[in-house]
Design an enzyme around this catalytic site. Structure first.
Site, short mmCIF file in Angstrom:
data_model
loop_
_atom_site.label_atom_id
_atom_site.label_comp_id
_atom_site.label_asym_id
_atom_site.label_seq_id
_atom_site.Cartn_x
_atom_site.Cartn_y
_atom_site.Cartn_z
N HIS A 195 0.83 -1.19 0.00
CA HIS A 195 0.00 0.00 0.00
C HIS A 195 0.88 1.25 0.00
O HIS A 195 2.04 1.19 0.36
CB HIS A 195 -0.84 0.09 1.29
CG HIS A 195 -1.64 -1.10 1.64
ND1 HIS A 195 -3.02 -1.13 1.53
CD2 HIS A 195 -1.29 -2.33 2.13
CE1 HIS A 195 -3.48 -2.31 1.94
NE2 HIS A 195 -2.44 -3.05 2.31
N TYR A 196 0.28 2.40 -0.34
CA TYR A 196 0.86 3.65 0.13
C TYR A 196 -0.06 4.21 1.20
O TYR A 196 -1.25 3.88 1.25
CB TYR A 196 1.13 4.65 -0.98
CG TYR A 196 -0.03 5.21 -1.79
CD1 TYR A 196 -1.23 5.62 -1.21
CD2 TYR A 196 0.11 5.39 -3.16
CE1 TYR A 196 -2.25 6.17 -1.96
CE2 TYR A 196 -0.92 5.94 -3.93
CZ TYR A 196 -2.10 6.32 -3.32
OH TYR A 196 -3.11 6.86 -4.07
N THR A 197 0.49 5.07 2.05
CA THR A 197 -0.30 5.56 3.18
C THR A 197 -1.35 6.58 2.74
O THR A 197 -2.42 6.67 3.36
CB THR A 197 0.62 6.20 4.24
OG1 THR A 197 1.46 7.17 3.60
CG2 THR A 197 1.46 5.13 4.92
N GLU A 237 2.45 -0.94 4.57
CA GLU A 237 2.15 0.44 4.21
C GLU A 237 3.47 1.17 3.95
O GLU A 237 4.39 1.12 4.77
CB GLU A 237 1.40 1.15 5.34
CG GLU A 237 -0.02 0.68 5.55
CD GLU A 237 -1.01 1.38 4.61
OE1 GLU A 237 -0.56 2.22 3.80
OE2 GLU A 237 -2.21 1.07 4.70
N HIS A 255 -2.53 -2.94 -3.39
CA HIS A 255 -3.89 -2.76 -2.89
C HIS A 255 -4.87 -2.59 -4.05
O HIS A 255 -6.00 -3.09 -4.02
CB HIS A 255 -3.93 -1.55 -1.96
CG HIS A 255 -5.11 -1.51 -1.06
ND1 HIS A 255 -5.39 -0.43 -0.25
CD2 HIS A 255 -6.09 -2.41 -0.80
CE1 HIS A 255 -6.49 -0.67 0.44
NE2 HIS A 255 -6.94 -1.86 0.13
#
Length: 232
Positions: free
Chosen positions: A27-29, A92, A134
């Protein structure tokens, strides 16, 4: 146990797994700072978490033990698995994302993500086809880690599937045939445009238009073969 320098920052947001670990979800945050993301992932009111967070300077935080079910994927689907949280380890990666000034991931982050993915993958016997973003598992809802994430760096170490570049052949599928093949590969295709867009974001990031074309067909056919080949 990991040989990586990992900072423990426990989150209360987890429960028990119902499935064995067979996936890694990146994921990225999507928040303006790493500090804000870390705070949210540890806030009981937010009801979200991940197993790890990787800061822009390469620091790795462990929020949830791998034997527990972190709450990172939400409503998701991959290769027949609908409880993705139960079957995955979530990582993340700090980046503001498309809503806050999306930018390249740092070298320090990639230098941390690569060995972290390698350790998790080996620890659980995860196949490289199950190291996903994601957006792959929730194409109608998510864009992360996005088209700027360096999947090639993982693929050349056999930590993720490569973008196929060799022996590409257009199977000439009609659009319905492409969608059947995309579903067979692993995607939820209920939202056709979203599924095609997610596929492109992962395997053809320079042109993301949600349209099925010859290049998409070539790439997908190659990925369905036993050993898809890309550039090292």
């Amino acid at each position: 146990m990991s040989d990586l320098p990992i900072i423990d920052a426990p989150s209360p947001n987890f429960n028990e797994r119902k499935l064995p670990v067979s996936m890694i979800v990146l994921h990225y945050t999507g928040m303006e700072t790493g500090e804000a993301a870390l705070e949210r992932l540890r806030d009981p009111a937010a009801e979200v978490s991940a197993h790890y967070l990787v800061e822009e300077d390469g620091r790795i935080f462990r929020l949830v033990d791998e034997d527990k079910r972190a709450w990172h994927a939400g409503r998701a689907h991959w290769r027949g698995i609908k409880d993705v949280n139960s079957a995955s380890v979530g990582i993340e990666i700090v980046n503001p994302g498309h809503d806050h000034g999306y930018r390249n991931f740092t070298e320090a982050q990639m230098s941390a993500v690569i060995p972290l993915v390698a350790e998790i993958k080996e620890r659980h016997g995860i196949t490289r086809g199950n190291v996903v973003g994601h957006s792959d598992v929730a194409p109608a809802r998510k864009q992360d880690p996005g088209e700027l994430f360096n999947w090639h760096a993982l693929a050349r170490l056999r930590l993720a599937l490569p973008r196929p570049t060799r022996n590409l052949v257009d199977p000439g599928w009609p659009d319905a045939g492409f969608m059947l093949a995309l579903e067979r590969f692993g995607y939820d295709v209920e939202d056709r445009v979203a599924a095609v867009t997610a596929f492109q974001r992962r395997f053809r990031p320079e042109m993301i238009d949600g349209e099925i074309d010859a290049e998409c067909r070539c790439l997908l056919l190659a990925l369905l073969l036993p050993k898809p080949q890309g550039d090292d």
